[in-house]
Design a protein around this motif. Sequence first.
Motif, PDB file in Angstrom:
ATOM      1  N   THR A 292      -1.555   7.574  -4.736  1.00  9.58           N
ATOM      2  CA  THR A 292      -2.653   7.115  -3.883  1.00  9.58           C
ATOM      3  C   THR A 292      -2.384   7.474  -2.428  1.00  9.58           C
ATOM      4  N   VAL A 293      -1.170   7.215  -1.952  1.00  8.91           N
ATOM      5  CA  VAL A 293      -0.833   7.487  -0.555  1.00  8.91           C
ATOM      6  C   VAL A 293      -1.028   8.965  -0.225  1.00  8.91           C
ATOM      7  N   THR A 294      -0.490   9.855  -1.060  1.00 15.75           N
ATOM      8  CA  THR A 294      -0.598  11.286  -0.770  1.00 15.75           C
ATOM      9  C   THR A 294      -2.013  11.798  -0.984  1.00 15.75           C
ATOM     10  N   GLY A 295      -2.703  11.245  -1.974  1.00 21.56           N
ATOM     11  CA  GLY A 295      -4.080  11.666  -2.215  1.00 21.56           C
ATOM     12  C   GLY A 295      -4.991  11.309  -1.059  1.00 21.56           C
ATOM     13  N   VAL A 296      -4.883  10.068  -0.585  1.00 20.00           N
ATOM     14  CA  VAL A 296      -5.709   9.633   0.541  1.00 20.00           C
ATOM     15  C   VAL A 296      -5.327  10.406   1.802  1.00 20.00           C
ATOM     16  N   ALA A 297      -4.034  10.578   2.047  1.00 16.05           N
ATOM     17  CA  ALA A 297      -3.586  11.300   3.239  1.00 16.05           C
ATOM     18  C   ALA A 297      -4.093  12.735   3.230  1.00 16.05           C
ATOM     19  N   ASN A 298      -4.099  13.345   2.062  1.00 15.71           N
ATOM     20  CA  ASN A 298      -4.569  14.728   1.956  1.00 15.71           C
ATOM     21  C   ASN A 298      -6.065  14.838   2.223  1.00 15.71           C
ATOM     22  N   ARG A 299      -6.817  13.829   1.793  1.00 17.63           N
ATOM     23  CA  ARG A 299      -8.278  13.901   1.921  1.00 17.63           C
ATOM     24  C   ARG A 299      -8.774  13.419   3.287  1.00 17.63           C
TER      25      ARG A 299
ATOM     26  N   GLY B 299      -6.567  12.042   5.881  1.00 11.82           N
ATOM     27  CA  GLY B 299      -5.575  12.088   6.945  1.00 11.82           C
ATOM     28  C   GLY B 299      -4.642  10.899   6.926  1.00 11.82           C
ATOM     29  N   LEU B 300      -3.441  11.091   7.460  1.00  8.71           N
ATOM     30  CA  LEU B 300      -2.422  10.053   7.430  1.00  8.71           C
ATOM     31  C   LEU B 300      -2.832   8.830   8.247  1.00  8.71           C
ATOM     32  N   GLU B 301      -3.568   9.030   9.342  1.00 16.86           N
ATOM     33  CA  GLU B 301      -3.929   7.895  10.192  1.00 16.86           C
ATOM     34  C   GLU B 301      -4.832   6.904   9.472  1.00 16.86           C
ATOM     35  N   ASP B 302      -5.519   7.351   8.429  1.00 13.49           N
ATOM     36  CA  ASP B 302      -6.452   6.469   7.724  1.00 13.49           C
ATOM     37  C   ASP B 302      -5.928   6.033   6.361  1.00 13.49           C
ATOM     38  N   VAL B 303      -4.654   6.330   6.080  1.00  7.89           N
ATOM     39  CA  VAL B 303      -4.149   6.157   4.717  1.00  7.89           C
ATOM     40  C   VAL B 303      -4.137   4.696   4.274  1.00  7.89           C
ATOM     41  N   PHE B 304      -3.893   3.774   5.186  1.00  6.80           N
ATOM     42  CA  PHE B 304      -3.893   2.355   4.823  1.00  6.80           C
ATOM     43  C   PHE B 304      -5.280   1.735   4.987  1.00  6.80           C
ATOM     44  N   ALA B 305      -5.966   2.095   6.055  1.00  5.53           N
ATOM     45  CA  ALA B 305      -7.304   1.548   6.299  1.00  5.53           C
ATOM     46  C   ALA B 305      -8.252   1.896   5.157  1.00  5.53           C
ATOM     47  N   HIS B 306      -8.144   3.126   4.659  1.00  5.23           N
ATOM     48  CA  HIS B 306      -9.019   3.549   3.553  1.00  5.23           C
ATOM     49  C   HIS B 306      -8.799   2.662   2.321  1.00  5.23           C
ATOM     50  N   GLN B 307      -7.542   2.375   2.019  1.00  9.20           N
ATOM     51  CA  GLN B 307      -7.256   1.531   0.858  1.00  9.20           C
ATOM     52  C   GLN B 307      -7.780   0.108   1.067  1.00  9.20           C
ATOM     53  N   LEU B 308      -7.651  -0.399   2.297  1.00  8.54           N
ATOM     54  CA  LEU B 308      -8.133  -1.753   2.573  1.00  8.54           C
ATOM     55  C   LEU B 308      -9.636  -1.850   2.422  1.00  8.54           C
ATOM     56  N   ARG B 309     -10.347  -0.805   2.802  1.00 13.17           N
ATOM     57  CA  ARG B 309     -11.810  -0.832   2.653  1.00 13.17           C
ATOM     58  C   ARG B 309     -12.210  -0.954   1.185  1.00 13.17           C
ATOM     59  N   ILE B 310     -11.353  -0.478   0.300  1.00 19.51           N
ATOM     60  CA  ILE B 310     -11.656  -0.520  -1.137  1.00 19.51           C
ATOM     61  C   ILE B 310     -11.215  -1.839  -1.759  1.00 19.51           C
ATOM     62  N   ILE B 311     -10.033  -2.319  -1.412  1.00 13.96           N
ATOM     63  CA  ILE B 311      -9.467  -3.473  -2.118  1.00 13.96           C
ATOM     64  C   ILE B 311      -9.435  -4.758  -1.294  1.00 13.96           C
ATOM     65  N   GLY B 312      -9.667  -4.657   0.007  1.00 14.34           N
ATOM     66  CA  GLY B 312      -9.556  -5.830   0.867  1.00 14.34           C
ATOM     67  C   GLY B 312     -10.723  -6.782   0.720  1.00 14.34           C
ATOM     68  N   GLU B 313     -10.450  -8.074   0.745  1.00 17.71           N
ATOM     69  CA  GLU B 313     -11.467  -9.123   0.685  1.00 17.71           C
ATOM     70  C   GLU B 313     -11.258 -10.071   1.864  1.00 17.71           C
ATOM     71  N   PRO B 314     -12.320 -10.753   2.300  1.00 15.05           N
ATOM     72  CA  PRO B 314     -12.182 -11.660   3.451  1.00 15.05           C
ATOM     73  C   PRO B 314     -11.113 -12.737   3.289  1.00 15.05           C
ATOM     74  N   ALA B 315     -10.836 -13.145   2.059  1.00 17.07           N
ATOM     75  CA  ALA B 315      -9.830 -14.197   1.848  1.00 17.07           C
ATOM     76  C   ALA B 315      -8.402 -13.682   1.909  1.00 17.07           C
ATOM     77  N   ASP B 316      -8.226 -12.361   2.024  1.00 23.24           N
ATOM     78  CA  ASP B 316      -6.898 -11.760   1.928  1.00 23.24           C
ATOM     79  C   ASP B 316      -6.134 -11.819   3.253  1.00 23.24           C
TER      80      ASP B 316
ATOM     81  N   LEU C 192       0.816  -1.211   0.000  1.00 26.65           N
ATOM     82  CA  LEU C 192       0.000   0.000   0.000  1.00 26.65           C
ATOM     83  C   LEU C 192       0.850   1.262   0.000  1.00 26.65           C
ATOM     84  N   THR C 193       2.174   1.104   0.078  1.00 23.65           N
ATOM     85  CA  THR C 193       3.060   2.263   0.074  1.00 23.65           C
ATOM     86  C   THR C 193       3.703   2.503  -1.288  1.00 23.65           C
ATOM     87  N   ALA C 194       3.440   1.635  -2.251  1.00 20.49           N
ATOM     88  CA  ALA C 194       4.156   1.692  -3.521  1.00 20.49           C
ATOM     89  C   ALA C 194       3.643   2.793  -4.445  1.00 20.49           C
ATOM     90  N   ASP C 195       2.388   3.190  -4.287  1.00 20.76           N
ATOM     91  CA  ASP C 195       1.779   4.177  -5.183  1.00 20.76           C
ATOM     92  C   ASP C 195       1.726   5.521  -4.464  1.00 20.76           C
TER      93      ASP C 195
END
Length: 206
Positions: free
Chosen positions: A90-97, A99-116, A84-87
């Motif tokens: 995405t990292v700066t866009g999400v952090a700007n919108r 906040g940094l504390e949600d930068v990874f959680a926000h991405q997981l809500r979009i791409i995460g699946e129960p099997a992951d 989640l740090t490679a792009d």
Amino acid sequence: MSWSPNHPDSVDALFERRKAPVLALAEDARTVAEACHGMARRFHRGGKLVVFGNGGPSTDAQHVAVEFVHPVIVGKRALPALSLTADVATVTGVANRVGLEDVFAHQLRIIGEPADIALGISTDGECANVRRALETARDLGMLTVALTGRNGGAIAATPGLDHVFIARSADPRIVKEVHVTTYHVLWELVHVFFEHPGVLTPEVAS
């Protein structure tokens, strides 16, 4: 100035400081194997590995992802993984919108699946965005694995995480070294399970 083997920066002392954290990892072999079996089962079910961390651990996240996607050992199976740090966009866009504390959680809500699988890396165990992402992954039903340092911090104290490995050292360099060893062991044992037909079936206990 004379040099002594007992000097705090002597070769002997440098190795001695690394001994306890590495031995602790070795003593935790059963738990590591259980984590690897759980990861292998998720991959077997079509899941992917999602890795994240800040600063130095952000490069570890990319290191882990590329080793699963493009194994350095010829003949090993490639497995789906992403960092989640490679792009940076995405990292700066999400952090700007949001906040940094949600930068990874926000991405997981979009791409995460129960099997992951979610693998969060934090040198001191106190990274709020890593903790929040692991909580989000837990709530999504993902397998959660954390690599922390010091005493495990807030991440180790987070309820409901599946596997937490603590490199018990206050020296961030030593924590980094133990983390590298840990995720290389995770990689290797996941492949060991794939090489033994039958151990990834639902009826096989972790």
